[in-house]
Enzyme design. Structure first.
Site, PDB file in Angstrom:
ATOM      1  N   ASP A  31       0.837  -1.203   0.000  1.00  0.00           N
ATOM      2  CA  ASP A  31       0.000   0.000   0.000  1.00  0.00           C
ATOM      3  C   ASP A  31       0.874   1.256   0.000  1.00  0.00           C
ATOM      4  OD1 ASP A  31      -2.329   1.413  -0.008  1.00  0.00           O
ATOM      5  OD2 ASP A  31      -2.823   1.082   2.102  1.00  0.00           O
ATOM      6  N   HIS A  48       2.259   3.163  -9.040  1.00  0.00           N
ATOM      7  CA  HIS A  48       1.972   1.735  -9.256  1.00  0.00           C
ATOM      8  C   HIS A  48       3.111   1.070 -10.034  1.00  0.00           C
ATOM      9  CE1 HIS A  48      -1.847   2.173  -7.439  1.00  0.00           C
ATOM     10  NE2 HIS A  48      -2.394   2.880  -8.393  1.00  0.00           N
ATOM     11  N   LEU A 142      10.304 -21.170  -4.367  1.00  0.00           N
ATOM     12  CA  LEU A 142       9.416 -20.166  -3.778  1.00  0.00           C
ATOM     13  C   LEU A 142       8.111 -20.130  -4.570  1.00  0.00           C
ATOM     14  CD1 LEU A 142       9.250 -17.523  -1.916  1.00  0.00           C
ATOM     15  CD2 LEU A 142      10.039 -16.291  -3.928  1.00  0.00           C
TER      16      LEU A 142
HETATM   17  C1  IPE Z   1      -5.676  -2.569  -0.116  1.00  0.00           C
HETATM   18  O1  IPE Z   1      -5.274  -1.269  -0.379  1.00  0.00           O
HETATM   19  C2  IPE Z   1      -5.692  -3.359  -1.370  1.00  0.00           C
HETATM   20  C3  IPE Z   1      -4.395  -3.571  -1.983  1.00  0.00           C
HETATM   21  C4  IPE Z   1      -3.241  -3.225  -1.483  1.00  0.00           C
HETATM   22  C5  IPE Z   1      -4.422  -4.260  -3.243  1.00  0.00           C
HETATM   23  P1  IPE Z   1      -6.350  -0.102  -0.552  1.00  0.00           P
HETATM   24  O2  IPE Z   1      -5.574   1.158  -0.617  1.00  0.00           O
HETATM   25  O3  IPE Z   1      -7.241  -0.392  -1.694  1.00  0.00           O
HETATM   26  O4  IPE Z   1      -7.183  -0.226   0.790  1.00  0.00           O
HETATM   27  P2  IPE Z   1      -8.037   0.836   1.586  1.00  0.00           P
HETATM   28  O5  IPE Z   1      -9.045   1.394   0.626  1.00  0.00           O
HETATM   29  O6  IPE Z   1      -7.095   1.881   2.061  1.00  0.00           O
HETATM   30  O7  IPE Z   1      -8.640   0.065   2.698  1.00  0.00           O
HETATM   31  C1  IPE Z   2      -1.647   0.165  -3.308  1.00  0.00           C
HETATM   32  O1  IPE Z   2      -1.412   1.524  -3.421  1.00  0.00           O
HETATM   33  C2  IPE Z   2      -1.882  -0.501  -4.641  1.00  0.00           C
HETATM   34  C3  IPE Z   2      -3.290  -0.794  -4.932  1.00  0.00           C
HETATM   35  C4  IPE Z   2      -4.252  -0.789  -4.066  1.00  0.00           C
HETATM   36  C5  IPE Z   2      -3.619  -1.136  -6.296  1.00  0.00           C
HETATM   37  P1  IPE Z   2      -2.583   2.583  -3.375  1.00  0.00           P
HETATM   38  O2  IPE Z   2      -3.000   2.888  -4.786  1.00  0.00           O
HETATM   39  O3  IPE Z   2      -3.675   2.148  -2.501  1.00  0.00           O
HETATM   40  O4  IPE Z   2      -1.840   3.838  -2.765  1.00  0.00           O
HETATM   41  P2  IPE Z   2      -2.448   4.908  -1.782  1.00  0.00           P
HETATM   42  O5  IPE Z   2      -3.028   4.173  -0.608  1.00  0.00           O
HETATM   43  O6  IPE Z   2      -3.498   5.650  -2.545  1.00  0.00           O
HETATM   44  O7  IPE Z   2      -1.293   5.752  -1.412  1.00  0.00           O
HETATM   45 MG    MG Z   3      -4.090   2.455  -0.541  1.00  0.00          MG
END
Ligand code: IPE
Ligand code: IPE
Ligand code: MG
Length: 251
Positions: A31, A48, A142
């Site tokens: 995240d 990303h 792995l």
């Molecule tokens: C959780 O991250 C899902 C992934 C890392 C794929 P999100 O950024 O989508 O989660 P929330 O919305 O903060 O809970």
């Molecule tokens: C995690 O990064 C990746 C996915 C959920 C696809 P985020 O896109 O949630 O990044 P933030 O939380 O907005 O910083």
């Molecule tokens: Mg996020």
């Protein structure tokens, strides 16, 4: 005596892990890609991209640490709620990553596997996912598991529905945990011992909901694209000091 009475499969896993002090299955909720990009004045998709790049390095490091199963939460069943440009961009990045990185991942002896619902995923990407699984199916150092269109609730529901439609099952009998598990996306993969979440958020967001019932959690403020070997080692060290009791008593 009390220990004997409470002895079960989970406790046996505990014993093994405490000996080795290394999680057999490490899971990461990657995240913070969006915030990483924002901090640099870049579009979210650049975050990303950096996040996916980071995975190559992590596969190598995780293998070096002796971890056998490495799963990453890359796209949740709820992430379809994001603007379509971001969703499409992510799907393209997944395609690019698979196309260009399978060789390297395979060279590490890693078997690529996917967990999640197959619906909604663009056909071309689905084809590449299948190709990546086939290409690496014989690797056994792995298991590298990408959770794409994964949701813990969806997985449990999908399992129940698969079981309902299985003609070999007598639906008049009560089903057990073991029965249900057979219908999960990756039934042979052991439960995650350690779940790391980056970026300072303190929740599961529908990740390994069933499998994570007794996982240890580790949270770090570091955004996923900045996560490095030191962060990994810190998490593993922290894990090594944990006392996993599974509802039993300290030994
Ligand atoms: C959780 O991250 C899902 C992934 C890392 C794929 P999100 O950024 O989508 O989660 P929330 O919305 O903060 O809970
Ligand atoms: C995690 O990064 C990746 C996915 C959920 C696809 P985020 O896109 O949630 O990044 P933030 O939380 O907005 O910083
Ligand atoms: Mg996020």
């Amino acid at each position: 005596m009390l220990l004997n009475e409470t002895k079960n499969g989970l406790e046996n896993i505990n014993e093994n892990n405490n000996e080795k002090k290394v999680p057999k299955h490490l899971a990461i909720i990657l995240d913070g890609n969006g915030r990483w990009a924002k901090k640099r004045g870049l579009p979210r998709l650049m975050g990303h991209r950096a996040g996916l790049r980071k995975l190559e390095e992590m596969v190598r490091l995780v293998k070096r640490e002796g971890i056998r199963y490495f799963s990453v939460y890359a796209f949740s069943t709820e992430n379809w709620n994001r603007p379509s440009m971001e969703v499409q961009g992510l799907m393209s990045l997944f395609k690019f990553y698979i196309k260009h990185k399978v060789k390297e991942v395979k060279a590490e002896g890693a078997r690529i596997r996917f967990a999640g619902r197959k619906d909604k995923i663009p056909e071309e990407l689905l084809g590449m996912m299948q190709w990546a699984e086939d290409e690496t199916k014989d690797e056994n150092i792995l298991d590298f598991i990408l959770c794409i269109n994964y949701g813990g609730r969806a997985e449990v529901l999908d399992a129940i529905n698969k079981l309902r439609h299985d003609k070999t099952i007598d639906l008049n009998q009560d089903i057990t945990e073991q029965d249900l598990r057979k219908y999960f996306y990756l039934p042979d993969v052991p439960d995650p011992d350690l779940i790391i979440r980056t970026s300072g958020e303190l929740r599961m967001s529908n990740f390994w909901m069933w499998e994570g019932a007794y996982s240890e959690f580790y949270f770090t403020d570091t955004y996923w694209p900045d996560f490095n070997y030191d962060n990994l080692k810190a998490a593993l060290e922290d894990y090594a000091g944990r006392d996993r009791r599974y509802g039993g008593l300290k030994k």
